[in-house]
Design a protein around this motif. Structure first.
Motif, mmCIF file in Angstrom:
data_model
loop_
_atom_site.group_PDB
_atom_site.id
_atom_site.type_symbol
_atom_site.label_atom_id
_atom_site.label_comp_id
_atom_site.label_asym_id
_atom_site.label_seq_id
_atom_site.Cartn_x
_atom_site.Cartn_y
_atom_site.Cartn_z
ATOM 1 N N LYS A 220 99.113 -18.099 27.026
ATOM 2 C CA LYS A 220 100.409 -18.809 27.081
ATOM 3 C C LYS A 220 101.163 -18.126 28.272
ATOM 4 C CE LYS A 220 100.024 -21.960 24.060
ATOM 5 N NZ LYS A 220 99.744 -23.636 24.149
ATOM 6 N N ASN A 221 101.300 -16.713 28.234
ATOM 7 C CA ASN A 221 101.928 -15.906 29.115
ATOM 8 C C ASN A 221 101.455 -15.599 30.359
ATOM 9 O OD1 ASN A 221 103.963 -15.472 27.064
ATOM 10 N ND2 ASN A 221 102.913 -13.920 26.273
ATOM 11 N N PRO A 222 102.199 -15.457 31.510
ATOM 12 C CA PRO A 222 101.518 -14.954 32.677
ATOM 13 C C PRO A 222 100.836 -13.769 32.808
ATOM 14 C CG PRO A 222 103.893 -14.657 32.785
ATOM 15 C CD PRO A 222 103.738 -15.427 31.636
ATOM 16 N N VAL A 223 99.615 -13.686 33.244
ATOM 17 C CA VAL A 223 98.928 -12.470 33.303
ATOM 18 C C VAL A 223 98.220 -12.069 34.730
ATOM 19 C CG1 VAL A 223 96.710 -11.678 32.541
ATOM 20 C CG2 VAL A 223 97.911 -13.237 31.035
ATOM 21 N N GLU B 60 106.599 3.145 33.558
ATOM 22 C CA GLU B 60 108.065 3.562 33.729
ATOM 23 C C GLU B 60 108.830 2.713 34.422
ATOM 24 O OE1 GLU B 60 109.033 7.216 32.722
ATOM 25 O OE2 GLU B 60 107.413 6.592 31.333
ATOM 26 N N GLU B 61 108.544 1.956 35.234
ATOM 27 C CA GLU B 61 109.276 0.867 35.990
ATOM 28 C C GLU B 61 109.584 -0.275 35.134
ATOM 29 O OE1 GLU B 61 107.975 0.610 39.965
ATOM 30 O OE2 GLU B 61 107.908 2.781 40.236
ATOM 31 N N GLY B 62 109.152 -0.339 34.098
ATOM 32 C CA GLY B 62 109.369 -1.768 33.155
ATOM 33 C C GLY B 62 108.405 -2.881 33.901
ATOM 34 N N LEU B 63 107.299 -2.584 34.700
ATOM 35 C CA LEU B 63 106.557 -3.637 35.026
ATOM 36 C C LEU B 63 105.754 -4.706 34.268
ATOM 37 C CD1 LEU B 63 105.747 -2.244 38.513
ATOM 38 C CD2 LEU B 63 108.101 -3.462 37.692
ATOM 39 N N LEU B 64 105.360 -3.772 33.035
ATOM 40 C CA LEU B 64 104.490 -4.277 32.308
ATOM 41 C C LEU B 64 104.869 -4.895 30.952
ATOM 42 C CD1 LEU B 64 101.900 -1.148 32.516
ATOM 43 C CD2 LEU B 64 102.028 -3.550 33.805
ATOM 44 N N ALA B 65 104.674 -6.087 30.523
ATOM 45 C CA ALA B 65 104.948 -6.462 29.261
ATOM 46 C C ALA B 65 104.536 -5.802 28.076
ATOM 47 C CB ALA B 65 104.387 -8.079 28.824
ATOM 48 N N TYR C 193 107.860 -12.981 38.456
ATOM 49 C CA TYR C 193 107.768 -13.615 37.168
ATOM 50 C C TYR C 193 108.278 -12.543 36.079
ATOM 51 C CZ TYR C 193 104.150 -16.794 39.057
ATOM 52 O OH TYR C 193 103.544 -17.625 39.728
ATOM 53 N N GLY C 194 108.789 -11.280 36.405
ATOM 54 C CA GLY C 194 109.492 -10.273 35.479
ATOM 55 C C GLY C 194 108.098 -9.551 34.774
ATOM 56 N N PRO C 195 108.380 -8.772 33.805
ATOM 57 C CA PRO C 195 107.098 -7.886 33.196
ATOM 58 C C PRO C 195 106.021 -8.994 32.886
ATOM 59 C CG PRO C 195 109.298 -7.376 32.265
ATOM 60 C CD PRO C 195 109.430 -8.551 33.084
ATOM 61 N N ILE C 196 104.673 -8.287 33.213
ATOM 62 C CA ILE C 196 103.650 -9.234 32.910
ATOM 63 C C ILE C 196 102.543 -8.210 32.067
ATOM 64 C CG2 ILE C 196 102.312 -8.358 35.135
ATOM 65 C CD1 ILE C 196 102.014 -11.140 35.598
ATOM 66 N N TYR D 205 100.880 4.350 24.883
ATOM 67 C CA TYR D 205 102.251 4.485 25.256
ATOM 68 C C TYR D 205 102.748 3.780 26.453
ATOM 69 C CZ TYR D 205 106.620 6.294 27.465
ATOM 70 O OH TYR D 205 108.029 6.209 28.043
ATOM 71 N N CYS D 206 101.602 3.266 27.395
ATOM 72 C CA CYS D 206 101.942 2.401 28.481
ATOM 73 C C CYS D 206 101.620 1.404 28.266
ATOM 74 C CB CYS D 206 100.902 2.987 29.836
ATOM 75 S SG CYS D 206 101.441 4.475 30.523
ATOM 76 N N GLY D 207 101.181 0.878 27.007
ATOM 77 C CA GLY D 207 101.005 -0.427 26.524
ATOM 78 C C GLY D 207 99.804 -1.094 26.541
ATOM 79 N N PHE D 208 98.621 -0.205 26.718
ATOM 80 C CA PHE D 208 97.189 -0.733 26.803
ATOM 81 C C PHE D 208 96.319 -0.260 25.604
ATOM 82 C CE2 PHE D 208 98.516 -0.519 31.277
ATOM 83 C CZ PHE D 208 97.581 -1.491 31.848
ATOM 84 N N THR D 209 95.335 -1.489 25.276
ATOM 85 C CA THR D 209 94.468 -0.987 24.488
ATOM 86 C C THR D 209 92.991 -1.107 25.328
ATOM 87 O OG1 THR D 209 93.242 -1.722 22.302
ATOM 88 C CG2 THR D 209 93.908 -3.337 23.657
#
Length: 411
Positions: A299-302, A240-245, A199-202, A269-273
């Motif tokens: 809408k997006n895959p989760v 770091e590996e770009g796995l997260l949207a 699915y790509g970054p998720i 920094y890791c994209g979380f709240t």
């Protein structure tokens, strides 16, 4: 007297109509009827009792999916018995078998989910238990690769339903969903690597008492690269590996101590709240549900990752790193149901260590019941076709009221 009898009969008839047809078909099973006055094959079939037979999740059909591709499915359960990335109590390698044991009663009365108005055991597709990924306990690098490869082999197969319809995967195909039974939380890194291939970054919804985005030098000191990958740092590596949207993931249930306020900076920094566990006392369950839904959208895959230590140890003592002040099982199940309509492509439930449970199997039953809710919302969403995922999704009346209540609280 006759009038009274007639009224009683009418009352019974009204009661029957109100509760539906009671001429239900008995649960069938793999055994020929053993009733003494019937010939073999004349008495239908018999199912195992809830306390007998081989344990699969919710007594689902078993198929060795990693040995044979002959059986198709829309939702597959798979175990990842790995616990050598834990920092406190080991034992989650027995989590998959423990969760299956705790799930025996899920289908006892037919499996109908009353709050969700749906039966995840009797629906448009097929759900099976694929057993466990064969994971070595001697080499973490090798074990994580086994988990990634095993998960991806199941995730990328042709589903039982809607196989010819375009889906939301990178290949444009509709794929089945996979629910993984952990295992300590380190397994989420190879699972996200598998998801990324498909699915790509998720976006990730992460239920936990801990952040799990710690820098390796802070969490454990990282004496080697492999030691740096553990159940407290896997989201750091996923980022770091770009796995997260980008900036679309959220933790829920957080209540751990920190090395300092800078841990929150790294988490961002890791994209979380975050939704802290204590916020249930101020914004309530509706506010928590709304915060999560607003963050990830519909809408997006989760990807959904649930650490059983989200629950307070009073409800789930059998876990690797328990933290007091958590949610009750009822509260967590209600919050999970509030995520109906989100595009969950896969999920895991981790950190169940049955050796620390009570004789009453509190933790394993709680884990199984939470996954029952996850399974139900996947079923209600339908196959992950592009049309289903991009279309408008009408939430249940109960959830709509909860979200409206949360909006009023914000005002």
């Amino acid at each position: 007297m006759l009038l009274k009898s007639s009224i009683a009969l009418l009352a019974c008839a009204s009661c029957a109509l109100a509760h539906g047809n009671h001429d239900q078909t008995p649960v069938s099973g793999p055994h020929k009827s053993l009733w003494y006055n019937t010939l073999p094959g004349d008495g239908g079939t018999q199912a195992d009792s809830v306390f007998s037979g081989i344990s699969t999740f919710g007594r689902l059909p078993y198929w060795p999916c990693l040995a044979s591709e002959d059986e198709k499915y829309d939702i597959a359960f798979i175990g990842a018995p790995f616990d050598t990335g834990t920092s406190y109590r080991p034992g989650a390698r027995f989590g998959p078998s423990g969760i299956r044991q705790g799930s025996r009663r899920l289908n006892l009365y037919g499996g109908y989910n009353v709050p969700m108005k749906s039966n995840p055991f009797n629906f448009w597709g097929k759900v099976i238990d694929c057993g466990d990924i064969p994971v070595t306990s001697y080499d973490n690098h090798y074990a994580l690769q086994q988990i990634e490869n095993g998960h991806n082999a199941l995730l990328t197969r042709t589903p039982y339903t809607s196989a010819s319809e375009p889906g939301i995967s990178k290949s444009g195909k509709t794929l089945p969903r996979v629910i993984t039974l952990g295992g300590d939380h380190t397994i989420t890194l190879p699972l996200l690597r598998s998801i990324n291939k498909a699915y790509g970054p998720i976006s990730v919804i992460h239920f936990d008492s801990h952040l799990d985005t710690w820098k390796p030098k802070v969490f454990g000191g990282a004496p080697s690269h492999q030691a740096a990958i553990n159940h407290g740092t896997y989201f750091y590596w996923a980022s770091e590996e770009g796995l997260l949207a980008n900036d679309s993931s959220i933790h829920a249930g957080i209540r751990t101590t920190l090395s300092g306020p800078s841990d929150y900076d790294n988490d961002g920094y890791c994209g979380f709240t975050r939704v802290e566990a204590r916020e249930i006392d101020t914004i309530g369950i509706p506010g928590i549900i709304k915060r999560i839904r607003d963050r990830v959208g519909t809408k997006n895959p989760v990807y959904l990752s649930i650490d059983i230590d989200t629950l307070d140890p009073a409800f789930a003592p059998a876990t690797g790193t328990p933290e007091t002040g958590g949610w009750s099982t009822r509260e967590l199940r209600t919050i999970i149901r509030g995520l109906e309509g989100i595009n969950f492509v896969a999920a895991d439930l981790v950190e169940v260590a049955p050796a620390y449970d009570t004789n009453a199997e509190l933790t394993t039953m709680a884990a199984a019941d939470v996954l029952y809710e996850v399974m139900t919302i996947m079923v209600k969403k339908g196959p992950l076709t592009r049309s289903v995922s991009e279309g408008e999704y009408t939430v249940s009346e109960e959830l709509s009221k909860m979200l409206l209540e949360a909006e009023k609280m914000e005002l």
